[in-house]
Design an enzyme around this catalytic site. Structure first.
Site, mmCIF file in Angstrom:
data_model
loop_
_atom_site.group_PDB
_atom_site.id
_atom_site.type_symbol
_atom_site.label_atom_id
_atom_site.label_comp_id
_atom_site.label_asym_id
_atom_site.label_seq_id
_atom_site.Cartn_x
_atom_site.Cartn_y
_atom_site.Cartn_z
ATOM 1 N N ASP A 45 0.861 -1.186 0.000
ATOM 2 C CA ASP A 45 0.000 0.000 0.000
ATOM 3 C C ASP A 45 0.897 1.236 0.000
ATOM 4 O OD1 ASP A 45 -3.237 0.253 0.718
ATOM 5 O OD2 ASP A 45 -2.079 2.083 1.104
ATOM 6 N N VAL A 67 2.031 2.159 -6.544
ATOM 7 C CA VAL A 67 1.964 1.267 -7.715
ATOM 8 C C VAL A 67 2.098 2.012 -9.042
ATOM 9 C CG1 VAL A 67 0.564 -0.464 -6.508
ATOM 10 C CG2 VAL A 67 -0.581 1.273 -7.904
ATOM 11 N N TYR A 161 -12.692 7.948 -15.493
ATOM 12 C CA TYR A 161 -12.602 6.707 -14.701
ATOM 13 C C TYR A 161 -13.169 5.532 -15.502
ATOM 14 C CZ TYR A 161 -14.092 3.432 -10.962
ATOM 15 O OH TYR A 161 -14.321 2.328 -10.177
ATOM 16 N N LYS A 165 -11.220 2.278 -16.893
ATOM 17 C CA LYS A 165 -11.600 0.905 -16.501
ATOM 18 C C LYS A 165 -11.906 0.075 -17.753
ATOM 19 C CE LYS A 165 -11.646 0.966 -11.841
ATOM 20 N NZ LYS A 165 -10.764 0.145 -10.995
ATOM 21 N N THR A 196 -17.694 0.030 0.503
ATOM 22 C CA THR A 196 -16.334 0.086 1.058
ATOM 23 C C THR A 196 -16.317 1.163 2.157
ATOM 24 O OG1 THR A 196 -15.707 1.700 -0.609
ATOM 25 C CG2 THR A 196 -15.259 -0.605 -1.116
HETATM 26 N N1 LIG Z 1 -16.638 0.873 -3.982
HETATM 27 C C1 LIG Z 1 -17.248 0.733 -5.132
HETATM 28 O O1 LIG Z 1 -18.456 0.986 -5.252
HETATM 29 C C2 LIG Z 1 -16.478 0.270 -6.328
HETATM 30 C C3 LIG Z 1 -17.181 -0.015 -7.508
HETATM 31 C C4 LIG Z 1 -16.487 -0.453 -8.617
HETATM 32 C C5 LIG Z 1 -15.107 -0.594 -8.554
HETATM 33 N N2 LIG Z 1 -14.447 -0.302 -7.407
HETATM 34 C C6 LIG Z 1 -12.996 -0.438 -7.400
HETATM 35 O O2 LIG Z 1 -12.563 -1.135 -6.256
HETATM 36 C C7 LIG Z 1 -11.207 -0.791 -6.013
HETATM 37 C C8 LIG Z 1 -10.963 -0.609 -4.520
HETATM 38 O O3 LIG Z 1 -11.775 0.384 -3.982
HETATM 39 P P1 LIG Z 1 -11.775 0.619 -2.394
HETATM 40 O O4 LIG Z 1 -12.742 1.748 -2.182
HETATM 41 O O5 LIG Z 1 -11.966 -0.642 -1.676
HETATM 42 O O6 LIG Z 1 -10.305 1.051 -2.036
HETATM 43 P P2 LIG Z 1 -9.607 2.509 -1.917
HETATM 44 O O7 LIG Z 1 -9.744 3.230 -3.219
HETATM 45 O O8 LIG Z 1 -10.110 3.188 -0.708
HETATM 46 O O9 LIG Z 1 -8.063 2.185 -1.757
HETATM 47 C C9 LIG Z 1 -7.516 0.920 -1.505
HETATM 48 C C10 LIG Z 1 -6.121 1.101 -0.983
HETATM 49 O O10 LIG Z 1 -5.262 1.463 -2.062
HETATM 50 C C11 LIG Z 1 -4.257 2.331 -1.562
HETATM 51 N N3 LIG Z 1 -3.708 3.106 -2.674
HETATM 52 C C12 LIG Z 1 -4.252 4.162 -3.311
HETATM 53 N N4 LIG Z 1 -3.433 4.604 -4.283
HETATM 54 C C13 LIG Z 1 -2.331 3.804 -4.244
HETATM 55 C C14 LIG Z 1 -1.125 3.763 -4.990
HETATM 56 N N5 LIG Z 1 -0.885 4.653 -5.961
HETATM 57 N N6 LIG Z 1 -0.214 2.809 -4.697
HETATM 58 C C15 LIG Z 1 -0.444 1.902 -3.705
HETATM 59 N N7 LIG Z 1 -1.572 1.897 -2.964
HETATM 60 C C16 LIG Z 1 -2.496 2.849 -3.234
HETATM 61 C C17 LIG Z 1 -4.968 3.166 -0.519
HETATM 62 O O11 LIG Z 1 -4.059 3.709 0.446
HETATM 63 C C18 LIG Z 1 -5.954 2.172 0.090
HETATM 64 O O12 LIG Z 1 -5.441 1.579 1.268
HETATM 65 C C19 LIG Z 1 -10.886 0.417 -6.891
HETATM 66 O O13 LIG Z 1 -10.157 0.001 -8.015
HETATM 67 C C20 LIG Z 1 -12.274 0.889 -7.326
HETATM 68 O O14 LIG Z 1 -12.266 1.526 -8.594
HETATM 69 C C21 LIG Z 1 -15.099 0.123 -6.291
#
Ligand SMILES: NC(=O)c1ccc[n+]([C@@H]2O[C@H](COP(=O)([O-])OP(=O)(O)OC[C@H]3O[C@@H](n4cnc5c(N)ncnc54)[C@H](O)[C@@H]3O)[C@@H](O)[C@H]2O)c1
Length: 265
Positions: A45, A67, A161, A165, A196
């Protein structure tokens, strides 16, 4: 009659998994799922404290890395290559949050378009590159978290976004084709609206009620719904599955269910 032992196929014992974006939400739940099935998980992370907390809770190893930074990714996979002499390697890349960037916004923000692609798509390329190298002859699997926004048009406010995707989904299919001969499987889990911690903190109860009414199954997803699909794709149960995008969305991407009535004929 086959002698396949299906319970054994859910075991990930002896496998090293790298979860990128492991620090909260879907990433943390994926770490929990993989660990419960016996995998050793490297929790990566950009926020070290988050990686450490999740690693400590699930017996994993914490690493801090961005990343989107090629040097960080080279370092992470260099370390990981030393750890997985015993078996195949698995990678789950979760990073890719929304940056709002409206098409007709007053002050055009070109930076957010570019940053959105960096956050969703560019690091997937780095993951494929460094990940496949680290897997070498042993092979393995990669799972990326996409979104149903990558194939259903919903809001102009998240157009960059959604476009990124969609690019991710296509990239994964092409990479799966290319890496199949190296015994590396590559798939996407595409969530719909998911509860989340970040989204729950930022949206009131009324938002969740309204959105639930639009979802055929009548509720948003939980992080465990998404992690379950990741676990399937990561396990030997999916040994012959590659290049797929699995929607985990309670039916949201099936179309405008109930939005119009057929005319009498
Ligand atoms: N929540 C939804 O409704 C939803 C819907 C569709 C897709 N998604 C996808 O699910 C995924 C995860 O979402 P989430 O809300 O659980 O997590 P989040 O976006 O809150 O982040 C997950 C973790 O990634 C870390 N992070 C952010 N940028 C980073 C980087 N550059 N390098 C390393 N770590 C990094 C953050 O510190 C965090 O701990 C995302 O790709 C999002 O697009 C979510």
């Amino acid at each position: 009659m086959s002698s396949t032992d299906y319970t054994q196929m859910l075991s990930l014992r002896g496998r090293v998994f790298v979860v990128l974006g492991a620090g909260q939400g879907i990433g943390e739940e994926v770490v929990r799922a993989l660990s419960q099935c016996g995998a050793s998980v490297v929790c990566v992370d950009s926020v070290l404290a988050r990686a450490e907390q999740v690693a400590a809770a699930h017996g994993g190893v914490a690493m801090a890395a961005d990343v989107t930074n090629p040097d960080d990714m080279r370092r992470v996979f260099g370390e990981v290559a030393k750890m997985h002499s015993d078996g195949p390697l698995g990678i789950v890349n979760v990073v890719g949050m929304v940056i709002r960037n409206e098409l007709q916004a007053e002050d055009e923000d070109k930076g957010s378009w570019k940053r959105q692609f960096e956050l969703v798509l560019d690091h997937a390329w780095l993951t494929l590159h460094f990940g496949a190298k680290a897997m070498g002859d042993k092979g393995g699997c990669m799972v990326f978290i996409g979104s149903i926004a990558g194939h259903v048009v919903r809001s102009g406010a998240a157009l960059a976004y959604a476009s990124a995707k969609a690019g991710l989904h296509h990239l994964v299919k092409g990479a799966a084709h290319e890496l199949a001969r190296s015994n590396i499987r590559v798939n996407v889990v595409a969530p719909g609206l998911t509860r989340t911690p970040r989204l729950v903190a930022n949206n009131a109860a009324q938002y969740w009620e309204q959105e639930s009414a639009r979802i055929p199954m009548g509720r948003p997803g939980e992080t465990s719904d998404v992690a379950s699909a990741v676990l399937y794709l990561a396990s030997p149960l999916a040994a012959y599955v590659t290049g797929n995008v699995i929607a985990v969305d309670g039916g949201s991407s099936l179309g405008a269910v109930g939005a119009f009535k057929l005319a009498a004929s």
